[in-house]
Motif scaffolding. Structure first.
Motif, PDB file in Angstrom:
ATOM      1  N   TYR A 111      12.017 -29.896 -27.761  1.00 14.99           N
ATOM      2  CA  TYR A 111      11.367 -29.939 -26.452  1.00 14.99           C
ATOM      3  C   TYR A 111      10.017 -30.655 -26.581  1.00 14.99           C
ATOM      4  CZ  TYR A 111      14.445 -27.152 -23.485  1.00 14.99           C
ATOM      5  OH  TYR A 111      15.491 -26.728 -22.708  1.00 14.99           O
ATOM      6  N   PRO A 112       9.739 -31.644 -25.700  1.00 12.08           N
ATOM      7  CA  PRO A 112       8.513 -32.438 -25.846  1.00 12.08           C
ATOM      8  C   PRO A 112       7.257 -31.602 -25.609  1.00 12.08           C
ATOM      9  CG  PRO A 112       9.642 -32.986 -23.801  1.00 12.08           C
ATOM     10  CD  PRO A 112      10.569 -32.100 -24.570  1.00 12.08           C
ATOM     11  N   LYS A 113       6.222 -31.888 -26.384  1.00  9.42           N
ATOM     12  CA  LYS A 113       4.938 -31.202 -26.255  1.00  9.42           C
ATOM     13  C   LYS A 113       4.017 -32.047 -25.377  1.00  9.42           C
ATOM     14  CE  LYS A 113       6.220 -27.965 -29.147  1.00  9.42           C
ATOM     15  NZ  LYS A 113       7.627 -28.416 -29.304  1.00  9.42           N
ATOM     16  N   VAL A 114       4.278 -31.998 -24.082  1.00  8.45           N
ATOM     17  CA  VAL A 114       3.476 -32.737 -23.105  1.00  8.45           C
ATOM     18  C   VAL A 114       3.113 -31.775 -21.972  1.00  8.45           C
ATOM     19  CG1 VAL A 114       4.500 -34.979 -23.638  1.00  8.45           C
ATOM     20  CG2 VAL A 114       5.576 -33.527 -21.904  1.00  8.45           C
ATOM     21  N   PRO A 115       2.035 -32.081 -21.221  1.00  9.21           N
ATOM     22  CA  PRO A 115       1.646 -31.156 -20.140  1.00  9.21           C
ATOM     23  C   PRO A 115       2.715 -31.001 -19.071  1.00  9.21           C
ATOM     24  CG  PRO A 115      -0.118 -32.730 -20.616  1.00  9.21           C
ATOM     25  CD  PRO A 115       1.081 -33.195 -21.369  1.00  9.21           C
ATOM     26  N   ARG A 116       3.494 -32.051 -18.837  1.00  8.16           N
ATOM     27  CA  ARG A 116       4.474 -32.027 -17.754  1.00  8.16           C
ATOM     28  C   ARG A 116       5.883 -32.204 -18.312  1.00  8.16           C
ATOM     29  NH1 ARG A 116       3.130 -33.190 -12.484  1.00  8.16           N
ATOM     30  NH2 ARG A 116       1.020 -32.532 -11.964  1.00  8.16           N
ATOM     31  N   ILE A 166      17.746 -50.238 -15.770  1.00  3.77           N
ATOM     32  CA  ILE A 166      16.334 -49.863 -15.932  1.00  3.77           C
ATOM     33  C   ILE A 166      16.213 -48.381 -16.251  1.00  3.77           C
ATOM     34  CG2 ILE A 166      14.147 -49.600 -14.698  1.00  3.77           C
ATOM     35  CD1 ILE A 166      14.854 -52.170 -13.166  1.00  3.77           C
ATOM     36  N   ALA A 167      17.009 -47.545 -15.563  1.00  2.00           N
ATOM     37  CA  ALA A 167      16.949 -46.099 -15.795  1.00  2.00           C
ATOM     38  C   ALA A 167      17.271 -45.763 -17.244  1.00  2.00           C
ATOM     39  CB  ALA A 167      17.909 -45.380 -14.848  1.00  2.00           C
ATOM     40  N   HIS A 168      18.285 -46.426 -17.797  1.00  4.06           N
ATOM     41  CA  HIS A 168      18.668 -46.156 -19.187  1.00  4.06           C
ATOM     42  C   HIS A 168      17.573 -46.603 -20.152  1.00  4.06           C
ATOM     43  CE1 HIS A 168      20.947 -46.280 -22.955  1.00  4.06           C
ATOM     44  NE2 HIS A 168      21.771 -45.417 -22.371  1.00  4.06           N
ATOM     45  N   GLU A 169      17.007 -47.787 -19.910  1.00  2.00           N
ATOM     46  CA  GLU A 169      15.943 -48.281 -20.791  1.00  2.00           C
ATOM     47  C   GLU A 169      14.704 -47.402 -20.706  1.00  2.00           C
ATOM     48  OE1 GLU A 169      15.142 -52.532 -20.828  1.00  2.00           O
ATOM     49  OE2 GLU A 169      17.039 -52.882 -19.778  1.00  2.00           O
ATOM     50  N   VAL A 170      14.363 -46.933 -19.506  1.00  2.00           N
ATOM     51  CA  VAL A 170      13.199 -46.064 -19.370  1.00  2.00           C
ATOM     52  C   VAL A 170      13.445 -44.723 -20.060  1.00  2.00           C
ATOM     53  CG1 VAL A 170      11.844 -44.726 -17.688  1.00  2.00           C
ATOM     54  CG2 VAL A 170      12.294 -47.159 -17.292  1.00  2.00           C
ATOM     55  N   ALA A 171      14.663 -44.209 -19.970  1.00  2.00           N
ATOM     56  CA  ALA A 171      14.981 -42.951 -20.662  1.00  2.00           C
ATOM     57  C   ALA A 171      14.737 -43.093 -22.163  1.00  2.00           C
ATOM     58  CB  ALA A 171      16.425 -42.554 -20.388  1.00  2.00           C
ATOM     59  N   GLU A 172      15.136 -44.200 -22.717  1.00  2.00           N
ATOM     60  CA  GLU A 172      14.915 -44.420 -24.159  1.00  2.00           C
ATOM     61  C   GLU A 172      13.427 -44.593 -24.464  1.00  2.00           C
ATOM     62  OE1 GLU A 172      17.494 -47.764 -24.827  1.00  2.00           O
ATOM     63  OE2 GLU A 172      19.128 -46.457 -25.525  1.00  2.00           O
ATOM     64  N   LEU A 173      12.697 -45.254 -23.548  1.00  2.00           N
ATOM     65  CA  LEU A 173      11.251 -45.411 -23.732  1.00  2.00           C
ATOM     66  C   LEU A 173      10.552 -44.057 -23.710  1.00  2.00           C
ATOM     67  CD1 LEU A 173       8.821 -47.440 -23.877  1.00  2.00           C
ATOM     68  CD2 LEU A 173       8.709 -47.242 -21.367  1.00  2.00           C
ATOM     69  N   VAL A 174      10.967 -43.190 -22.778  1.00  2.00           N
ATOM     70  CA  VAL A 174      10.372 -41.857 -22.683  1.00  2.00           C
ATOM     71  C   VAL A 174      10.548 -41.096 -23.989  1.00  2.00           C
ATOM     72  CG1 VAL A 174      10.613 -39.603 -21.578  1.00  2.00           C
ATOM     73  CG2 VAL A 174      10.584 -41.659 -20.179  1.00  2.00           C
ATOM     74  N   VAL A 175      11.740 -41.135 -24.530  1.00  2.00           N
ATOM     75  CA  VAL A 175      12.000 -40.428 -25.790  1.00  2.00           C
ATOM     76  C   VAL A 175      11.178 -41.030 -26.917  1.00  2.00           C
ATOM     77  CG1 VAL A 175      13.776 -39.859 -27.484  1.00  2.00           C
ATOM     78  CG2 VAL A 175      14.285 -39.694 -25.048  1.00  2.00           C
ATOM     79  N   GLU A 176      11.061 -42.340 -26.942  1.00  2.00           N
ATOM     80  CA  GLU A 176      10.247 -43.001 -27.971  1.00  2.00           C
ATOM     81  C   GLU A 176       8.801 -42.516 -27.930  1.00  2.00           C
ATOM     82  OE1 GLU A 176       8.412 -47.443 -28.836  1.00  2.00           O
ATOM     83  OE2 GLU A 176      10.321 -47.293 -27.738  1.00  2.00           O
ATOM     84  N   PHE A 177       8.280 -42.273 -26.722  1.00  2.00           N
ATOM     85  CA  PHE A 177       6.898 -41.821 -26.562  1.00  2.00           C
ATOM     86  C   PHE A 177       6.770 -40.302 -26.592  1.00  2.00           C
ATOM     87  CE2 PHE A 177       5.998 -46.137 -25.557  1.00  2.00           C
ATOM     88  CZ  PHE A 177       4.619 -46.309 -25.680  1.00  2.00           C
ATOM     89  N   GLY A 178       7.879 -39.594 -26.893  1.00  2.00           N
ATOM     90  CA  GLY A 178       7.826 -38.135 -26.982  1.00  2.00           C
ATOM     91  C   GLY A 178       7.595 -37.452 -25.655  1.00  2.00           C
ATOM     92  N   GLY A 179       8.126 -38.022 -24.583  1.00  2.00           N
ATOM     93  CA  GLY A 179       7.868 -37.481 -23.263  1.00  2.00           C
ATOM     94  C   GLY A 179       9.064 -36.799 -22.634  1.00  2.00           C
TER      95      GLY A 179
END
Length: 957
Positions: free
Chosen positions: A220-225, A461-474
């Protein structure tokens, strides 16, 4: 086009529901279409709709749905942006009846509420105790607490208040089989012996999660949101076990909430706002981490240049947009709170002095007045709609499918740049706003989803953004949930093992998978399926009377501007939408009417012949409030006129429309012998009411003994002092019925040194004809008016009016109905009396001791605003006044007189206006600028006399 077919299960369920519940059951085509959309991209036809009155109704409905194999979907305001509140299920709408604040306990700082209560109403109930509910999403006026619990909503001040789940203590729920359950905090060592269904569920959930504790907490990501997925981390990290926290954020897929006990927080005594304007788009995000440690910081929000552009185009926000630098490409809203005004001022000014040293070297503005702060936050709350105003192509919209990711704030600058690279690589653009301090931005991507290639582009775009989010730990969602937009990508975020735990927990609560299926837990649809506007969407608008060039091109595109965000569903402020405020019926909201019009034009309803659309528009008061209070500018008053004209073309014009739509002709004829006309009205009152479709409880206004124009011609003209000529528009209502406002206007203008003239011949703006859809007749009247007044305007005259709906028709409808190039000059020269006087720097009306309560006409509030009135009355020495936030009086031209409208008309006035008038002192002036408003006040406030603005000004000496 949705094909509405009979449903055997639905028919059987409908019969059973009607026998068992006290609330309302609706399985008709219109109701199903109304609930097939929300604020998201999606459209799915429900099986039917139940509007429960209480928890017993909910239990019965869910139990009967289970017996008939029909899924269940709870819904509050329908403001979900990811498609949580649409689906092929039995929709439970809590907004109409289960909408109460049951209890406020100020000592324990607790509130007990039903799921359909709006957040704004809860905060109003808590305010006398100095308390509020912490999370404050932008939809505060229309969102419901049940939806906030379902989404685990946050808001602008989540820096200090966190998410909804942080304030939920207990939840009363209905489970998949209709059984009741109460979830609250229980010590972990008490779970093994805990009784009932609650104990069984707690043991099953812990049995699923505890063996995977390490995997869950690491994944589970450690982010505020983080609101994506179920709250496994919260369940494992809390000292006690509270299944209410599992229900929070579950989007109705585990249980249906029927009551909630929530925590409240103290309202800070003082707040201040600093706006930082950045000249580069993403440096505002670079600055964010350096601001978070500022003492007293309670909010850190952002809007980009496109939101500000949209604000500058809308009357309600034009002045507010000027608070930021005109060249700003990003604006940060930095709020500071404290115990004293001096403390807040010191913090704000100290921060503003240091702000130019932040990345991007922003300029800073400090705003400490409540008025400026309220205006600024209103702009921020309207950001979604304002962004919609900024796309150039009629079908390109800023779409919300990846608009809710949550990232660590310190990574926000790098993340957003990478995000834009993805969007640019796919050949489009974006706009954004949101919660910079929490790393949760609402990034909208510009696409035309009516084109198949853009639908595929969205999926990519949705798929690429999903992968970007995971890369940034979000997190895929930081506030708006997973729904139909993001559930598909949860395996990318969590991995297969965690998703299997989701399936197991879902089965524990919902063994048959009937609770809002297709959300969060696989199997789910592709996010690009079941779109409201897909590549198979086709609309067939009629040939129209009005020109819709400024609305995107045609009638269909104008109606399609409605994005479903539901600002029209607010009930405690503003004017939009009067009939919804008193009926709480979806079909009587601007959103509901727009949806039905759209369905008519794409063939799900029978076009301009549709009786369903006619019924929904019948209670539209044509108040014009939606034109400006709706952030995307849906003008339902105009759309109603257009539909009625189209409907008349198919079915002919009824007597009621003929009578009220041609009231100018009737009044002009009666003015030949007004005494005789009044006598005839009294003698034949019953027959006239029946023929004209007038409610028998109403009394029509009498004709003036002497028409205004006749009075004006026989009076001695006052000498002018060389100032420009003013042409006074002697409108139908004040010209033939109550003439005192026009007479007072002559007095006020002549005192100011102006020469007052009337149009060379009697003309009419066509307002009444427009309202009744008699657009051919209205066009004829307006053409005559144009030919009469344009020569006066070309000679330098101003056209001044006292009836807001009439004079403002010259600026609003006339140019798009007549389509004559001369209308631009006429519109520019046409002003209300208040606007005209407010623009005179040296005008002094004199002195008038007393107090006044002021009610603005709906068209005046929508198209001009109340600032000119405030400015004019402020110049009257000795006068104290209050401008009411009174909404619509309920008369709305002829609306209140018509059969079938009496109760709604009265209820509109009873919201705010009538109590304010009754509570005013007998010596107080009641000021109402509209002719119909003054009659409505007299009818329902024991004959209380009200005066127009010029009548009040004429009393000043």
């Amino acid at each position: 086009m949705l094909v509405i077919q009979p449903d055997v299960k639905g028919a059987r369920l409908e019969r059973a529901l009607k026998d068992r519940i006290r609330g309302e059951t609706r399985f008709d085509a219109k109701s199903r279409l109304l609930y097939s959309t929300d604020a998201s991209l999606y459209q799915l036809l429900p099986v039917g709709v139940v509007i429960p009155r209480d928890a017993e109704d909910v239990m019965a409905a869910v139990r009967l749905a289970a017996e008939n194999g029909v899924p269940v979907l709870p819904r509050g305001g329908g403001t979900a942006l990811a498609g949580q509140t649409v689906g092929p299920a039995l929709v439970l709408d809590f907004g109409k009846y289960m909408n109460r604040v049951i209890d406020i306990d100020p000592d324990r700082r607790r509130a007990v509420v039903q799921p359909g209560v709006r957040l704004d109403r809860l905060n109003r109930a808590a305010a006398p105790h100095g308390l509020t509910f912490g999370p404050d999403p932008a939809t505060i006026r229309q969102c419901c607490l049940g939806g906030m619990i379902g989404n685990n909503s946050c808001g602008a001040r989540s820096l200090v208040y966190g998410k909804t789940g942080d304030h939920v203590h207990t939840l009363d729920c209905v489970l998949h089989d209709g059984a009741a359950a109460h979830f609250g905090s229980v010590a972990r060592d008490a779970v093994p012996t805990m009784a009932g269904t609650e104990g069984e569920l707690a043991r099953r959930v812990l049995g699923i999660l505890e063996p995977e504790r390490e995997r869950i907490l690491s994944r589970y990501p450690k982010v505020p949101r983080r609101v994506s997925g179920y709250n496994f981390d919260a369940m494992l990290e809390a000292p006690d076990v509270n299944l209410a926290h599992m229900i929070v954020g579950s989007e109705g897929t585990l249980a249906t909430v029927v009551q909630a006990e929530l925590g409240l927080v103290p309202v800070p005594p003082h707040r201040g706002l600093v706006l930082l304007s950045f000249r580069e788009r993403f440096t505002s995000m670079d600055a964010t981490p350096f601001i978070l440690d500022e003492p007293g910081l309670t909010a850190l929000e952002i809007v980009d240049s496109r939101v500000m552009q949209g604000a500058r185009e809308l009357l309600d926000f034009r002045a507010t947009a000027a608070l930021a630098s005109p060249d700003a490409l990003g604006v940060l809203f930095c709020e500071f709170s404290g115990q004293t005004a001096d403390e807040v001022a010191e913090r704000a000014h100290d921060f503003a002095r240091r702000a130019p040293g932040l990345p991007g070297n922003p300029t800073a503005g400090v705003f400490l007045s409540a008025r400026d702060q309220t205006a600024a936050w209103a702009l921020r709350q309207a950001a979604t709609g304002l962004l919609y105003r900024t796309t150039a192509h009629r079908d390109i919209k800023p779409q919300e499918f990846v608009e809710d990711t949550g990232i660590a704030p310190e990574k926000l600058g790098a993340y957003t740049r990478r995000f834009e690279e993805i969007v640019s690589r796919n050949g489009t653009s974006l706009g954004f706003f949101g919660h910079a301090g929490q790393g949760c931005l609402h990034i909208r991507v510009d696409l035309n989803l009516k084109r198949g290639e853009d639908v595929e582009r969205m999926q990519r775009i949705a798929h690429e953004v999903a992968e970007l989010v995971v890369e940034f730990g979000g997190s895929l969602s930081g506030e708006h949930g997973d729904g139909l937009s993001r559930s598909e990508f949860l395996p990318i975020m969590f991995g297969p093992e965690i998703m299997d735990l989701h399936r197991q927990v879902k089965r524990a609560f919902d063994p048959e998978g009937r609770m809002n299926p297709g959300k969060i837990v696989p199997p789910v649809q592709r996010m690009s399926e079941n779109l409201r506007f897909g590549d198979d969407y086709r609309a067939h608008p009629p040939q129209t009377w009005f020109d819709y060039t400024n609305d995107g091109g045609d009638f269909a595109v104008a109606v399609e501007k409605c994005n479903g965000m539901g600002v029209c569903r607010k009930v405690d402020a503003g004017t939009m939408c009067p009939s919804f405020m008193v009926t709480l019926e979806e079909q009587h909201s601007t959103r509901g009417r727009a949806n039905l019009l759209r369905e008519a034009m794409q063939g799900s309803l029978p076009g301009m012949r549709s009786k369903e659309v006619l019924e929904a528009l019948d209670l539209c008061l044509a108040c014009k409030a939606c034109k400006t209070e709706c952030p995307v500018g849906v003008d339902m008053a105009r759309y109603k006129s257009e539909f009625l004209a189209q409907h008349h073309r198919e079915h002919g014009v009824d007597r009621k429309a003929q009578f009220f739509g041609r009231i100018h002709d009737v009044a002009k004829a009666a003015s030949i012998a007004p005494g005789f006309a009044n006598f005839g009205n009294r003698m034949m009152s019953g027959m006239i009411k029946r023929m004209g479709g007038i409610d028998p409880r109403r009394e029509m206004p009498s004709f003036a003994p002497e028409p205004f124009r006749r009075w004006f011609k026989r009076r001695p003209a006052a000498p002018a002092d060389g100032k420009p000529t003013v042409i006074l528009l002697d409108d139908t209502f004040n010209g033939f019925f109550g003439t005192e406002p026009l007479k007072a206007t002559v007095t006020v203008l002549e005192r100011a040194g102006f020469q007052v003239k009337l149009p060379q011949r009697q003309v009419c703006c066509g307002r009444a004809a427009i309202s009744k859809g008699l657009l051919d007749h209205a066009r004829d009247l307006q053409t005559d008016l144009l030919n009469t007044l344009v020569p006066e305007v070309e000679n330098g005259a101003w056209i001044v009016g006292v009836e807001p709906s009439c004079i403002l028709t010259l600026r609003d409808e006339l140019p798009d109905l007549v389509r004559d190039g001369r209308t631009k000059a006429l519109a520019a020269a046409s002003v209300t009396l208040e606007e005209f006087l407010a623009a005179l720097p040296d005008w002094k009306p004199g002195r008038l001791e007393g107090r006044a309560v002021v009610h603005g006409h709906c068209h005046q509030k929508s198209l001009v605003g109340m600032e000119p009135t405030r400015a004019v009355l402020s110049k009257v020495e000795g006068l104290e006044f209050e401008i009411l936030d009174s909404g619509c009086c309920g008369m709305a031209g002829s609306f209140g007189y018509e059969e079938g409208h009496y109760d709604v008309s009265k209820a509109c006035g009873e919201r705010v206006l009538f109590p304010a008038v009754r509570n005013s002192a007998p010596a107080d002036y009641v000021v109402a600028s509209g002719f119909s408003c003054r009659h409505q006040i007299a009818d329902f406030c024991d004959g209380r006399k009200s005066v127009s603005t010029p009548e009040l000004l004429a009393l000043a000496k």
